[in-house]
Scaffold this active site. Structure first.
Site, PDB file in Angstrom:
ATOM      1  N   GLU A 105       0.682  -1.064  -0.259  1.00 52.63           N
ATOM      2  CA  GLU A 105       0.058  -0.210   0.077  1.00 52.63           C
ATOM      3  C   GLU A 105       0.908   1.272   0.058  1.00 52.63           C
ATOM      4  O   GLU A 105       0.605   2.224  -0.643  1.00 52.63           O
ATOM      5  CB  GLU A 105      -0.931  -0.077   1.261  1.00 52.63           C
ATOM      6  N   GLU A 125      -4.343  -9.546   3.859  1.00 51.60           N
ATOM      7  CA  GLU A 125      -5.118  -9.327   5.222  1.00 51.60           C
ATOM      8  C   GLU A 125      -6.085 -10.051   5.385  1.00 51.60           C
ATOM      9  O   GLU A 125      -6.498 -10.392   6.488  1.00 51.60           O
ATOM     10  CB  GLU A 125      -5.387  -7.913   5.176  1.00 51.60           C
TER      11      GLU A 125
END
Length: 695
Positions: A105, A125
């Site tokens: 990210e 995640e």
């Protein structure tokens, strides 16, 4: 836990430095923000390269800060990414080895991304019951396209950087062997004056008929997600990347992330993640404890367990010799190993040449002398102390000095086994679970005199053979089987009182267990438990058991291997069919012992089975047999089919609340066989203090 800052010509190089994987903890985030701002304010700097020290660009969030205030303290990851994205000078992410989660990210917030081949790129995640919470679901589709990005977010599976070359994720993937920082600095110099600065957020997600694709994805993901809400939430947040403006999509992602953080499923997965890492840590065995070299191995016994154990060594590239007493038994065991590998090849899970290579690492012998030079030997013979004594006395006589002597015993006293040798410091328990070449759990039993270097070696070996090693002290049954005995006692008592095997199995399987107690017993062999109960009758005659299981075994119904157990089995299949003969036997036995059968609710079945595990686990914890409650959870998650989304028996008890668990146990203690429900003192104490087993 910092970010190093250097300048090469007109390019600033910011290097994340937080071993082992440059986790984005608070100190690292703060240092990175300071470094970017420092570079931006320096007129001599025209561009910035952001990279990672050591063996990773960044593995994402720092797991050491999970569930702590530091994770949300400014500068957060969102803030760091915004500082990078708003920088007036181009920022180039130089990616190598590992770029996952928050690390990816962060890279997506940079203006450019360059990489070495072989880097693992992922947003994992979902494996923690979450979704990317710092823009990953909104930015990744803008560089990879909707379909590829959705697949990566929903599965969490890493993709090698070279397979993503040619996409907008990377501006360049350098050839192998390239000096990454030097190449990235040169690239940064070439783009230093390019304006406007490219930003991922400004790109659009192009996809023909996205709604049709997304609806099909929803249906597919819903079918595979089971009890976990995160995969479907991932689909919805990725969908927002092509249905909402960027900022709205970010807000929607954040809302879904915070919601998932509070779900019991995510809490359970995060607990399991941390528990697996904690299990390898033993307080009095430092991480730098010297370990013994394991370059060769031996296994005594070529049965189902012995063969499976041997395959673990071969799979790790360790030559292994199997010792048997007869040529017939040895040939049968070796043939089974070959068949197992051939079946794996047929399923497409192993290349034929790899299978042959592993088979070639396994040899057989009938002589103890042929295993004398092995670095470790694992005994996998019948669960009888006299048989174990014979084996260990012979091993003590022939094995070289420094060899580790391990027993696969599942219940017997390891200290007594070690006493059969003149080297008890070399003896350890390595309790594999059947099938040993598949099951992830390895219970490592530490004897009273087991050397610290032997224990450290066993923990390292567990990792090498891809097992989750959990340390147990010595007691009858260790962690897993000691607790299982109380679970099975309740299952059998339920039969006496009014339940039937299929009802008990169905109730606990709906709770989430992979297999109920009766199907499990049929698979393992009912004669195994029968043998243990016979031993208990002599050693602990005060412990009450239902006689139902003994009646079953007296009829020769040992389970799948005999085609009949608690269930009937048809030739060539493993499906369990309810047995009228067994059900009639159970009902008759209730009459014979004067028990009036009653309707038993599923909730009672689940509570009695699970809380029996919890209560015995609390005793094990208080006695120091288990080092921590999370170790008990790992045993049950990886070895006994406890539902992952419930986090293990001790974590589940914390989730329910220990006062409620204690209240239920006291209620069952007032019923039939109440003596089986003596509350563990630790449970009573923690419930009174309003605490849980896990901290």
């Amino acid at each position: 836990m910092s970010a190093d800052y250097t300048v090469q010509g007109s390019v600033a190089v910011v290097t994340l430095n937080n071993p082992p994987v440059n986790g984005l903890g608070l100190a690292t985030r703060s240092a990175a923000v300071d470094a970017i701002r420092r570079a931006e304010s320096d007129d001599a700097v025209k561009a910035i390269v952001l990279t990672g020290a050591g063996k990773a660009f960044s593995g994402g969030a720092d797991i050491r800060e999970f569930n702590s205030p530091k994770a949300l303290t400014e500068p957060t990851l969102h803030t760091l990414i915004r500082v990078v994205e708003d920088c007036s000078k181009p920022v180039v992410a130089a990616i190598h080895t590992v770029c996952m989660g928050g690390g990816l990210e962060l890279a997506l917030g940079c203006n450019y991304r360059v990489a070495l081949p072989g880097a693992q790129i992922a947003l994992p995640e979902v494996k923690l019951g979450l979704l990317p919470g710092a823009g990953g679901t909104q930015r990744l589709p803008r560089v990879l396209g909707l379909e590829m990005a959705l697949n990566m977010v929903v599965t969490g599976t890493p993709v090698l950087s070279e397979k993503l070359a040619g996409t907008a994720l990377f501006d360049e993937v350098f050839p192998p062997g390239t000096d990454l920082v030097a190449a990235a600095v040169a690239f940064a110099g070439r783009v230093a004056d390019v304006r406007p600065l490219p930003r991922v957020r400004d790109r659009q997600v192009g996809y023909p008929n996205p709604e049709g694709f997304l609806q099909a994805s929803r249906e597919q993901v819903k079918a595979m997600a089971g009890p976990f809400p995160a995969p479907l939430a991932c689909v919805e947040t990725v969908a927002a990347s092509c249905t909402m403006p960027f900022e709205d999509g970010l807000k929607f992602e954040r809302e879904r992330f915070l919601h998932l953080m509070q779900t019991p499923e995510s809490k359970a997965l995060r607990h399991a993640f941390m528990a697996e890492r904690a299990a390898s840590k033993v307080p009095d065995v430092p991480s730098d404890t010297p370990t013994r070299s394991i370059a060769s191995a031996a296994v005594v016994g070529a049965g189902t367990m012995g063969g499976g154990i041997a395959m673990n060594f071969a799979n790790a590239g360790i030559p292994v010799t199997i010792l048997e007493t007869t040529q017939e038994a040895l040939d049968k065991g070796m043939a089974t190993i070959r068949k197992n590998y051939e079946n794996t090849v047929k399923k497409g899970k192993l290349a034929p040449e790899k299978a042959e290579q592993r088979i070639g690492l396994v040899t057989g012998t009938l002589s103890y002398q042929d295993i004398a030079r092995a670095d470790i030997v694992v005994e996998a013979v019948f669960e009888d102390l006299q048989v174990k004594e014979s084996v260990f006395r012979q091993l003590d006589a022939v094995m070289k000095p420094g060899a580790i002597l391990a027993s696969n015993t599942s219940t017997l006293d390891l200290n007594r086994i070690a006493a059969f040798t003149g080297r008890p410091h070399d003896v350890i328990g390595l309790h594999f679970f059947s099938p040993a070449n598949v099951m992830k759990l390895l219970e490592i039993v530490r004897g009273g005199e087991t050397g610290k270097d032997v224990l450290a070696t066993a923990l390292a070996l567990a990792k090498k053979i891809r097992k989750t090693g959990v340390v147990s002290g010595v007691c009858d049954g260790f962690i897993g089987n000691r607790m299982l005995e109380q679970y099975l006692r309740q299952a059998y008592f339920l039969l006496d009182e009014g339940a039937l095997p299929q009802q008990v199995d169905a109730a606990i399987e709906r709770f989430g267990f992979a297999m109920g107690p009766f199907r499990m017993s049929d698979l393992a062999g009912n004669d195994v438990g029968w043998y243990i109960r016979k031993r208990r009758a002599v050693e602990s005659p005060h412990i009450a058991y239902s006689k139902t299981a003994d009646l079953l075994c007296e009829q020769g119904r040992f389970g799948q291997k005999t085609g009949a157990g608690w269930y009937d089995y048809r030739a060539g299949e493993r499906k369990a069919h309810p047995s009228q003969l067994v059900n009639d036997m159970i009902v008759q036995h209730s009459k014979d012992i004067g028990v009036e059968r009653r309707a038993i609710a599923d909730v009672e079945i689940v509570e009695r089975l699970v809380f029996a595990l919890v209560n015995e686990g609390a005793k094990i914890l208080e006695e120091g047999i288990a080092l921590r409650a999370s170790d008990i959870d790992m045993v049950y998650l990886t070895g006994y089919g406890f539902p992952l989304h419930r986090g293990g028996p001790m974590f589940y008890a914390d989730t329910v609340g220990l006062p409620k668990v204690l209240e239920a146990i006291r209620s069952y203690a007032r019923g039939r066989h109440g003596e089986a429900w003596t509350p563990a003192p630790l449970l009573e104490r923690l419930a009174a203090e309003g605490k849980g087993f896990n901290g």
